[in-house]
Design an enzyme around this catalytic site. Structure first.
Site, short mmCIF file in Angstrom:
data_model
loop_
_atom_site.label_atom_id
_atom_site.label_comp_id
_atom_site.label_asym_id
_atom_site.label_seq_id
_atom_site.Cartn_x
_atom_site.Cartn_y
_atom_site.Cartn_z
N PHE A 58 -2.89 -10.36 18.27
CA PHE A 58 -3.91 -10.00 17.30
C PHE A 58 -5.31 -10.48 17.69
CE2 PHE A 58 -5.60 -11.58 13.00
CZ PHE A 58 -6.44 -10.49 12.87
N ILE A 59 -5.56 -11.77 17.62
CA ILE A 59 -6.90 -12.28 17.92
C ILE A 59 -7.24 -12.03 19.39
CG2 ILE A 59 -8.40 -14.31 17.95
CD1 ILE A 59 -6.85 -15.44 15.63
N ASP A 80 0.51 -12.11 28.56
CA ASP A 80 1.19 -12.08 27.26
C ASP A 80 2.67 -11.80 27.50
OD1 ASP A 80 2.09 -11.20 24.54
OD2 ASP A 80 -0.04 -11.38 24.09
N TYR A 119 3.36 -27.13 13.58
CA TYR A 119 2.36 -26.25 14.19
C TYR A 119 1.00 -26.95 14.25
CZ TYR A 119 -0.94 -22.38 14.65
OH TYR A 119 -1.97 -21.56 15.06
N LYS A 152 -1.21 -28.19 17.59
CA LYS A 152 -2.60 -27.79 17.80
C LYS A 152 -3.50 -29.02 17.98
CE LYS A 152 -2.72 -23.22 17.63
NZ LYS A 152 -3.23 -22.42 18.77
N VAL A 173 -0.15 -13.04 5.97
CA VAL A 173 0.22 -12.50 4.66
C VAL A 173 -0.41 -11.13 4.41
CG1 VAL A 173 -1.63 -13.74 3.45
CG2 VAL A 173 0.41 -13.05 2.19
N PHE A 201 5.18 -16.66 -2.58
CA PHE A 201 5.84 -17.95 -2.75
C PHE A 201 5.14 -18.73 -3.86
CE2 PHE A 201 6.94 -16.83 1.62
CZ PHE A 201 8.28 -17.17 1.67
#
Length: 331
Positions: A12-13, A32, A141, A145, A185, A202
């Site tokens: 995506f980015i 990728d 995660y 990072k 989302v 959620f």
């Protein structure tokens, strides 16, 4: 000619940053493994290599062959909530793979290493999150990072590798993986709507996020290497205004012109409110008029409808089942 490596460029980015680099006149090499991206996202002018940042022998070959000036590291599996249950996978892909890239960048005298970190490094700190806050990640995660951020700092001190760190948040837009049910989302909601399924929320849906349109971020990430003041900096980047998840769902339905229902499921372990201060980004890049949520969604909707429904795949390598949200056990 300037040559840049973009990891995750079929995702995506990365797909957007690659296009911005091409506009700037770079020769772009995209690496990728297609685990979360699609080859059709790769711009035709770029050189595409299918492979993993875990393959250090492949990295050695690519760095030797192409003599990269810059590395834009966007390859990651960015699912904060799921990362609790895929710890080994998370740290291998998001930390060890990054270290492989940093090693090759040092050995091959890369001019600058641009890294997309995440607002996840702040954890549950009181928003708006600022770069001068002491990070306190609450999921693997975010921990991975932050570890890469720290590794870049000590690598600069030991070997002189320049770096720029971006902390984007809740980014959406064209090329987002609509079929990934664990993250992104906006894409999840659009995919559910197109299938006439209820939009899954959620908890009570009052969690707040500042949803950031990719077109407002990618040009700055790509051009950052040309702004010397960005070197060695950690930079929050993204939208200013926060929305609740319920407000997002309603806006997605309005923008797509489809009426849907909301399905509230058991709350998961996540930060309730997350949005950032962007004073530093404004100082470094100038004050932009970013897309409103509605404007950004308007741009994404046509692409999403043209792309069509994507079947959600169950993550195959879940390592811990205990406390996993029941929704994520569904096929």
């Amino acid at each position: 000619m300037i040559t840049s490596l973009v990891t995750g460029g079929a995702g995506f980015i990365g797909a957007h940053v690659s296009r911005e680099l091409l506009k700037l006149g770079h020769h772009v090499v995209i690496l990728d493994d297609l685990s979360g991206g699609y080859e059709e996202n790769v711009p035709s002018e770029a050189t595409f290599v299918q492979g993993s940042i875990m393959d250090h022998e492949l990295l050695e070959k690519l760095f030797t062959e192409h003599k990269f000036d810059y590395v834009y590291h966007l390859a990651a599996y960015a699912a904060e909530g799921l990362s609790h249950f895929i710890k080994r996978f998370n740290y291998n892909n998001n930390l060890i793979g990054s270290v492989n890239l940093i090693n090759e960048s040092v050995k091959n005298k890369v001019k600058c290493f641009v890294f997309t970190s995440s607002i996840a490094v702040y954890g549950g700190l009181q928003p708006p999150m600022r770069e001068d806050m002491v990070p306190h990640p609450e999921d693997p995660y975010g921990i991975a990072k932050l570890a890469v951020e720290q590794e870049l700092k000590v690598t600069k001190e030991m070997f002189g590798l320049d770096y720029i760190i971006f902390r984007p948040h809740n980014v959406y837009g064209e090329y987002q993986n609509l079929g990934d049910k664990y993250r992104n989302v906006v894409g999840i909601f659009m995919n559910q709507l197109m299938q006439d399924n209820p939009l899954t929320i959620f908890g009570d849906g009052n969690q707040t996020r500042a949803f950031s349109y990719i077109g407002d971020l990618a040009p700055h990430i790509a051009n950052s290497v040309n702004i010397r003041e960005t070197y060695g900096e950690v930079i929050n980047i993204g939208a200013e205004k926060e929305y609740t998840i319920k407000e997002l769902a309603e806006t997605v339905m309005e923008t797509m012109g489809l009426e849907g229902k909301l399905r509230f499921v058991e709350a998961r372990n996540e930060v309730t409110h997350a949005y950032a201060d962007h004073s530093k980004a404004h100082r470094l890049f100038g004050t932009d008029t970013n897309h409103t949520l509605k404007q950004g969604l308007d741009k994404m909707v046509g692409w999403a409808k043209n792309t069509g429904i994507k079947k959600s795949q169950k993550f195959k390598n879940i390592e811990i089942i205990e406390n996993l949200p029941p929704l994520w056990l569904e096929d």
